[in-house]
Scaffold this motif. Sequence first.
Motif, PDB file in Angstrom:
ATOM      1  N   LEU A 183       0.826  -1.209   0.000  1.00  0.00           N
ATOM      2  CA  LEU A 183       0.000   0.000   0.000  1.00  0.00           C
ATOM      3  C   LEU A 183       0.859   1.258   0.000  1.00  0.00           C
ATOM      4  CD1 LEU A 183      -2.818  -0.984   2.548  1.00  0.00           C
ATOM      5  CD2 LEU A 183      -2.914  -0.985   0.048  1.00  0.00           C
ATOM      6  N   THR A 184       1.960   1.220   0.745  1.00  0.00           N
ATOM      7  CA  THR A 184       2.867   2.374   0.791  1.00  0.00           C
ATOM      8  C   THR A 184       3.530   2.604  -0.563  1.00  0.00           C
ATOM      9  OG1 THR A 184       3.321   2.057   3.142  1.00  0.00           O
ATOM     10  CG2 THR A 184       4.919   3.350   1.885  1.00  0.00           C
ATOM     11  N   GLN A 185       4.018   1.544  -1.167  1.00  0.00           N
ATOM     12  CA  GLN A 185       4.692   1.666  -2.463  1.00  0.00           C
ATOM     13  C   GLN A 185       3.740   2.183  -3.539  1.00  0.00           C
ATOM     14  OE1 GLN A 185       6.074  -2.378  -2.890  1.00  0.00           O
ATOM     15  NE2 GLN A 185       8.096  -1.916  -2.041  1.00  0.00           N
ATOM     16  N   TYR A 186       2.518   1.661  -3.532  1.00  0.00           N
ATOM     17  CA  TYR A 186       1.559   2.124  -4.538  1.00  0.00           C
ATOM     18  C   TYR A 186       1.179   3.583  -4.305  1.00  0.00           C
ATOM     19  CZ  TYR A 186      -2.613   2.776  -7.313  1.00  0.00           C
ATOM     20  OH  TYR A 186      -3.527   3.276  -8.195  1.00  0.00           O
ATOM     21  N   GLY A 187       1.054   3.980  -3.037  1.00  0.00           N
ATOM     22  CA  GLY A 187       0.747   5.371  -2.735  1.00  0.00           C
ATOM     23  C   GLY A 187       1.815   6.310  -3.261  1.00  0.00           C
ATOM     24  N   ILE A 188       3.089   5.920  -3.091  1.00  0.00           N
ATOM     25  CA  ILE A 188       4.189   6.737  -3.608  1.00  0.00           C
ATOM     26  C   ILE A 188       4.136   6.804  -5.123  1.00  0.00           C
ATOM     27  CG2 ILE A 188       6.701   6.911  -3.812  1.00  0.00           C
ATOM     28  CD1 ILE A 188       6.904   5.567  -1.061  1.00  0.00           C
ATOM     29  N   LEU A 189       3.906   5.665  -5.776  1.00  0.00           N
ATOM     30  CA  LEU A 189       3.833   5.634  -7.238  1.00  0.00           C
ATOM     31  C   LEU A 189       2.708   6.518  -7.756  1.00  0.00           C
ATOM     32  CD1 LEU A 189       4.772   4.418  -9.953  1.00  0.00           C
ATOM     33  CD2 LEU A 189       3.118   2.577  -9.584  1.00  0.00           C
ATOM     34  N   ALA A 190       1.528   6.418  -7.135  1.00  0.00           N
ATOM     35  CA  ALA A 190       0.396   7.239  -7.570  1.00  0.00           C
ATOM     36  C   ALA A 190       0.686   8.723  -7.358  1.00  0.00           C
ATOM     37  CB  ALA A 190      -0.868   6.833  -6.809  1.00  0.00           C
ATOM     38  N   GLY A 191       1.261   9.057  -6.215  1.00  0.00           N
ATOM     39  CA  GLY A 191       1.568  10.457  -5.931  1.00  0.00           C
ATOM     40  C   GLY A 191       2.569  11.057  -6.896  1.00  0.00           C
ATOM     41  N   LEU A 192       3.473  10.220  -7.408  1.00  0.00           N
ATOM     42  CA  LEU A 192       4.520  10.704  -8.313  1.00  0.00           C
ATOM     43  C   LEU A 192       4.092  10.716  -9.779  1.00  0.00           C
ATOM     44  CD1 LEU A 192       7.703   9.002  -6.812  1.00  0.00           C
ATOM     45  CD2 LEU A 192       7.232  11.454  -6.913  1.00  0.00           C
ATOM     46  N   THR A 193       3.041   9.988 -10.138  1.00  0.00           N
ATOM     47  CA  THR A 193       2.699   9.860 -11.560  1.00  0.00           C
ATOM     48  C   THR A 193       1.338  10.443 -11.945  1.00  0.00           C
ATOM     49  OG1 THR A 193       1.857   7.623 -11.126  1.00  0.00           O
ATOM     50  CG2 THR A 193       4.120   7.810 -11.911  1.00  0.00           C
ATOM     51  N   VAL A 194       0.363  10.408 -11.028  1.00  0.00           N
ATOM     52  CA  VAL A 194      -0.965  10.932 -11.367  1.00  0.00           C
ATOM     53  C   VAL A 194      -0.877  12.446 -11.527  1.00  0.00           C
ATOM     54  CG1 VAL A 194      -3.335  11.211 -10.548  1.00  0.00           C
ATOM     55  CG2 VAL A 194      -2.148   9.043 -10.215  1.00  0.00           C
ATOM     56  N   TYR A 195      -1.577  12.971 -12.523  1.00  0.00           N
ATOM     57  CA  TYR A 195      -1.439  14.386 -12.875  1.00  0.00           C
ATOM     58  C   TYR A 195      -1.958  15.346 -11.808  1.00  0.00           C
ATOM     59  CZ  TYR A 195      -0.039  13.295 -17.651  1.00  0.00           C
ATOM     60  OH  TYR A 195       0.630  12.847 -18.750  1.00  0.00           O
ATOM     61  N   ALA A 196      -3.221  15.193 -11.403  1.00  0.00           N
ATOM     62  CA  ALA A 196      -3.849  16.172 -10.518  1.00  0.00           C
ATOM     63  C   ALA A 196      -4.045  15.615  -9.117  1.00  0.00           C
ATOM     64  CB  ALA A 196      -5.196  16.623 -11.093  1.00  0.00           C
ATOM     65  N   VAL A 197      -4.008  16.508  -8.135  1.00  0.00           N
ATOM     66  CA  VAL A 197      -4.209  16.092  -6.750  1.00  0.00           C
ATOM     67  C   VAL A 197      -5.542  15.348  -6.574  1.00  0.00           C
ATOM     68  CG1 VAL A 197      -4.450  16.878  -4.365  1.00  0.00           C
ATOM     69  CG2 VAL A 197      -2.796  17.982  -5.869  1.00  0.00           C
ATOM     70  N   PRO A 198      -6.664  15.894  -7.082  1.00  0.00           N
ATOM     71  CA  PRO A 198      -7.930  15.183  -6.894  1.00  0.00           C
ATOM     72  C   PRO A 198      -7.941  13.796  -7.531  1.00  0.00           C
ATOM     73  CG  PRO A 198      -8.334  17.455  -7.542  1.00  0.00           C
ATOM     74  CD  PRO A 198      -6.879  17.197  -7.733  1.00  0.00           C
ATOM     75  N   GLN A 199      -7.221  13.640  -8.660  1.00  0.00           N
ATOM     76  CA  GLN A 199      -7.201  12.339  -9.325  1.00  0.00           C
ATOM     77  C   GLN A 199      -6.475  11.283  -8.505  1.00  0.00           C
ATOM     78  OE1 GLN A 199      -5.516  13.225 -13.164  1.00  0.00           O
ATOM     79  NE2 GLN A 199      -7.485  13.880 -14.025  1.00  0.00           N
ATOM     80  N   VAL A 200      -5.623  11.741  -7.586  1.00  0.00           N
ATOM     81  CA  VAL A 200      -4.949  10.794  -6.694  1.00  0.00           C
ATOM     82  C   VAL A 200      -5.983  10.049  -5.848  1.00  0.00           C
ATOM     83  CG1 VAL A 200      -3.361  10.569  -4.737  1.00  0.00           C
ATOM     84  CG2 VAL A 200      -2.793  12.103  -6.616  1.00  0.00           C
ATOM     85  N   LEU A 201      -7.059  10.751  -5.474  1.00  0.00           N
ATOM     86  CA  LEU A 201      -8.119  10.113  -4.697  1.00  0.00           C
ATOM     87  C   LEU A 201      -8.707   8.948  -5.481  1.00  0.00           C
ATOM     88  CD1 LEU A 201      -7.930  13.015  -3.365  1.00  0.00           C
ATOM     89  CD2 LEU A 201     -10.351  12.738  -2.844  1.00  0.00           C
ATOM     90  N   ALA A 202      -9.018   9.206  -6.754  1.00  0.00           N
ATOM     91  CA  ALA A 202      -9.648   8.173  -7.578  1.00  0.00           C
ATOM     92  C   ALA A 202      -8.706   6.999  -7.826  1.00  0.00           C
ATOM     93  CB  ALA A 202     -10.095   8.764  -8.904  1.00  0.00           C
TER      94      ALA A 202
END
Length: 343
Positions: A183-202
């Motif tokens: 879960l931690t690794q995926y959170g870091i990956l999403a935070g570094l690659t997803v474009y917008a802050v709100p899209q990180v939620l999705a």
Amino acid sequence: MPTRLLSFLPGILLCVALTIVATVMEAIEVRLFHEPYLEALVLAIILGVVVRSFWTPGASWDDGVRFSSKILLEVAVVLLGASISVATVVALGPLLLVGIALIVAVAIATSYGICRGLGLPRKMSILIACGNSICGNSAIAAVAPVIDAESDDVASSIAFTAVLGVVVVLALPLLVPVLTMSLTQYGILAGLTVYAVPQVLAATLPIGALSNQIGTVVKLVRVLMLGPVVLGLSLIAGRLRTDNADTQQGRPRLGLFQLVPWFILGFLLVAALRSLGLIPAGLLKPVATTATILTTISMAALGLGVDVKTVAQAGLRVVLAVTTSLIVLATMSLGLIYAIGAP
């Protein structure tokens, strides 16, 4: 004012209706398979895209759809601050924080090089590089006036970023079982690659609360890099701006919200209140639920704003540039995750 407010109603109700359908579909999944393979957040995006593919909402729907995709989403981000504390940020460790800054810097340079190598104009290359490396449309919108970018370049960059942003949100969770990520690794990956802050939620909520918290904080640090980048570009903007009447008076002034979006400041304020214990514990769950609902409504609106034809209209070189840059960014992000030994 009442007339203006009423103009938002049709679009908002449309997004709410899609959200209800998505929620029902998720409930059916749970009933049939005992778990939701596609969360309501993701289903809302897909439903929005499908509806837009067969029907383009007219002018009477536009205000509400735009309000849902922007304002409601930004409010959801502010509320999300209640689930983050200073301890979460500190827990990331200085190594990861420095790594995020380095990733952004290297990604901008690499993305710019890819764009120029494919023959894209210099200003468009800067727009794509900043949008891809920092925060998508927000970065493009902030950088455009600083370098006096052409409207066509801005429109093309934003159009494809919107489409690819949805694709990333839908596809990124599929990497969790493939790469056996925590879960931690995926959170870091999403935070570094997803474009917008709100899209990180999705992209993270379907995986887990920990991924959501880590992804949001990592993305927040990444977004804060927009300030130094915009300031740096403003120092060299004399060579990038055309000598027209609008720019002869000097460099454009940079407002606070151009450097840091208002909802990021709101997120920081709410997170600070949470860290200081000023938000009652009984409110934390209702606030988180409200943020999820608003995000789902916004994802439906985001889907309604995606025209699949824009991929073709943006041009093959832009498609190749943005896609290649994103792949490079994801590769560097995975390298950072394994380099720092993220649990």
